[in-house]
Design a protein around this motif. Structure first.
Motif, PDB file in Angstrom:
ATOM      1  N   ARG A  27      14.787  -1.134   0.085  1.00 47.69           N
ATOM      2  CA  ARG A  27      13.781  -0.657  -0.875  1.00 47.69           C
ATOM      3  C   ARG A  27      13.929   0.853  -0.996  1.00 47.69           C
ATOM      4  O   ARG A  27      14.036   1.567  -0.008  1.00 47.69           O
ATOM      5  CB  ARG A  27      12.376  -1.021  -0.381  1.00 47.69           C
ATOM      6  CG  ARG A  27      11.221  -0.576  -1.254  1.00 47.69           C
ATOM      7  CD  ARG A  27      11.236  -1.133  -2.651  1.00 47.69           C
ATOM      8  NE  ARG A  27      11.188  -2.568  -2.677  1.00 47.69           N
ATOM      9  CZ  ARG A  27      10.404  -3.263  -3.467  1.00 47.69           C
ATOM     10  NH1 ARG A  27       9.608  -2.681  -4.296  1.00 47.69           N
ATOM     11  NH2 ARG A  27      10.445  -4.568  -3.430  1.00 47.69           N
ATOM     12  N   HIS A  97       3.554   1.035  -1.400  1.00 46.56           N
ATOM     13  CA  HIS A  97       3.734   0.098  -0.287  1.00 46.56           C
ATOM     14  C   HIS A  97       3.602  -1.351  -0.758  1.00 46.56           C
ATOM     15  O   HIS A  97       4.259  -2.243  -0.217  1.00 46.56           O
ATOM     16  CB  HIS A  97       2.732   0.379   0.835  1.00 46.56           C
ATOM     17  CG  HIS A  97       3.163   1.470   1.758  1.00 46.56           C
ATOM     18  ND1 HIS A  97       4.178   1.319   2.663  1.00 46.56           N
ATOM     19  CD2 HIS A  97       2.699   2.743   1.918  1.00 46.56           C
ATOM     20  CE1 HIS A  97       4.344   2.442   3.341  1.00 46.56           C
ATOM     21  NE2 HIS A  97       3.458   3.327   2.909  1.00 46.56           N
ATOM     22  N   ARG A  98       2.781  -1.585  -1.780  1.00 51.06           N
ATOM     23  CA  ARG A  98       2.619  -2.939  -2.336  1.00 51.06           C
ATOM     24  C   ARG A  98       3.763  -3.300  -3.283  1.00 51.06           C
ATOM     25  O   ARG A  98       3.849  -4.424  -3.759  1.00 51.06           O
ATOM     26  CB  ARG A  98       1.296  -3.054  -3.090  1.00 51.06           C
ATOM     27  CG  ARG A  98       0.069  -3.056  -2.233  1.00 51.06           C
ATOM     28  CD  ARG A  98      -1.193  -3.391  -3.041  1.00 51.06           C
ATOM     29  NE  ARG A  98      -1.385  -2.550  -4.207  1.00 51.06           N
ATOM     30  CZ  ARG A  98      -2.027  -1.380  -4.214  1.00 51.06           C
ATOM     31  NH1 ARG A  98      -2.538  -0.905  -3.078  1.00 51.06           N
ATOM     32  NH2 ARG A  98      -2.171  -0.691  -5.326  1.00 51.06           N
ATOM     33  N   GLY A  99       4.605  -2.319  -3.626  1.00 46.18           N
ATOM     34  CA  GLY A  99       5.697  -2.567  -4.570  1.00 46.18           C
ATOM     35  C   GLY A  99       5.326  -2.265  -6.002  1.00 46.18           C
ATOM     36  O   GLY A  99       6.065  -2.614  -6.926  1.00 46.18           O
ATOM     37  N   ASP A 100       4.178  -1.614  -6.217  1.00 41.69           N
ATOM     38  CA  ASP A 100       3.738  -1.254  -7.571  1.00 41.69           C
ATOM     39  C   ASP A 100       4.151   0.178  -7.903  1.00 41.69           C
ATOM     40  O   ASP A 100       4.196   1.030  -7.021  1.00 41.69           O
ATOM     41  CB  ASP A 100       2.211  -1.348  -7.675  1.00 41.69           C
ATOM     42  CG  ASP A 100       1.699  -2.763  -7.483  1.00 41.69           C
ATOM     43  OD1 ASP A 100       2.447  -3.713  -7.805  1.00 41.69           O
ATOM     44  OD2 ASP A 100       0.563  -2.921  -7.006  1.00 41.69           O
ATOM     45  N   PRO A 119       9.287   1.670  -7.439  1.00 40.13           N
ATOM     46  CA  PRO A 119      10.085   1.050  -6.377  1.00 40.13           C
ATOM     47  C   PRO A 119      11.221   0.226  -6.991  1.00 40.13           C
ATOM     48  O   PRO A 119      11.073  -0.325  -8.073  1.00 40.13           O
ATOM     49  CB  PRO A 119       9.105   0.133  -5.657  1.00 40.13           C
ATOM     50  CG  PRO A 119       7.781   0.341  -6.273  1.00 40.13           C
ATOM     51  CD  PRO A 119       7.949   1.109  -7.528  1.00 40.13           C
ATOM     52  N   ASP A 121      15.085  -2.121  -5.671  1.00 41.37           N
ATOM     53  CA  ASP A 121      15.973  -2.554  -4.601  1.00 41.37           C
ATOM     54  C   ASP A 121      17.309  -1.849  -4.767  1.00 41.37           C
ATOM     55  O   ASP A 121      17.970  -1.987  -5.796  1.00 41.37           O
ATOM     56  CB  ASP A 121      16.166  -4.074  -4.624  1.00 41.37           C
ATOM     57  CG  ASP A 121      14.911  -4.806  -4.214  1.00 41.37           C
ATOM     58  OD1 ASP A 121      14.135  -4.246  -3.415  1.00 41.37           O
ATOM     59  OD2 ASP A 121      14.695  -5.939  -4.682  1.00 41.37           O
TER      60      ASP A 121
END
Length: 147
Positions: A27, A97-100, A119, A121
């Motif tokens: 990430r 942290h939530r991926g938002d 965020p 990958d």
């Protein structure tokens, strides 16, 4: 009639297939700061960076906002410093942290500053799996001619 499939015994003498190096997925966070005029024309090149943690991404925004804060109008300066020193930056860190995605923007004398973090990958591919770059040679004849 089908041919018999090769049995395990037939493969015992053969060499095992080579192990391929693993591709690592990690990430990461794409940070961008754009400056635009009131008519939304982007002014200058956006500042872009990739960082590895949500804290590092928000720290970049906070440092940039604090550098800009003394030149802001009073209302925007208060809003900017409030975001950097209290809840706004904490909420943004939580979103990452939530991926938002998250962001912050302020207006200064007809100029709009916007910071965004997204965020994503990041694929870390070992060198031995990368293809070699081949130099491009100019064509011997133009492409628009009939062949």
């Amino acid at each position: 009639m089908r041919a018999p499939s090769e049995s395990v015994e037939q493969h015992k003498g053969a060499t095992p297939p080579a192990q391929r190096p693993a591709v690592e997925v990690r990430r990461a966070f794409w940070c961008e700061h754009t400056v635009s005029e009131a008519d939304l024309k982007i002014k200058g090149r956006p500042e872009r960076d990739i960082v590895s943690t949500p804290g590092e991404a928000i720290r970049k925004i906070r440092m940039s906002v604090r550098r800009l804060a003394p030149a802001l109008p009073s209302f925007e300066q208060d809003r900017a410093l409030n975001w950097t020193d209290s809840g706004g930056s904490l909420q943004a860190t939580g979103a990452l942290h939530r991926g938002d995605p998250c962001g912050f923007s302020i207006s200064s004398h007809g100029t709009w500053h916007e910071w965004t973090v997204r965020p994503f990958d990041q694929f870390l591919v070992p060198d031995e799996l990368l293809l070699h770059v081949v130099p491009v040679r100019p064509a011997s004849r133009p492409c628009n001619t009939a062949h």
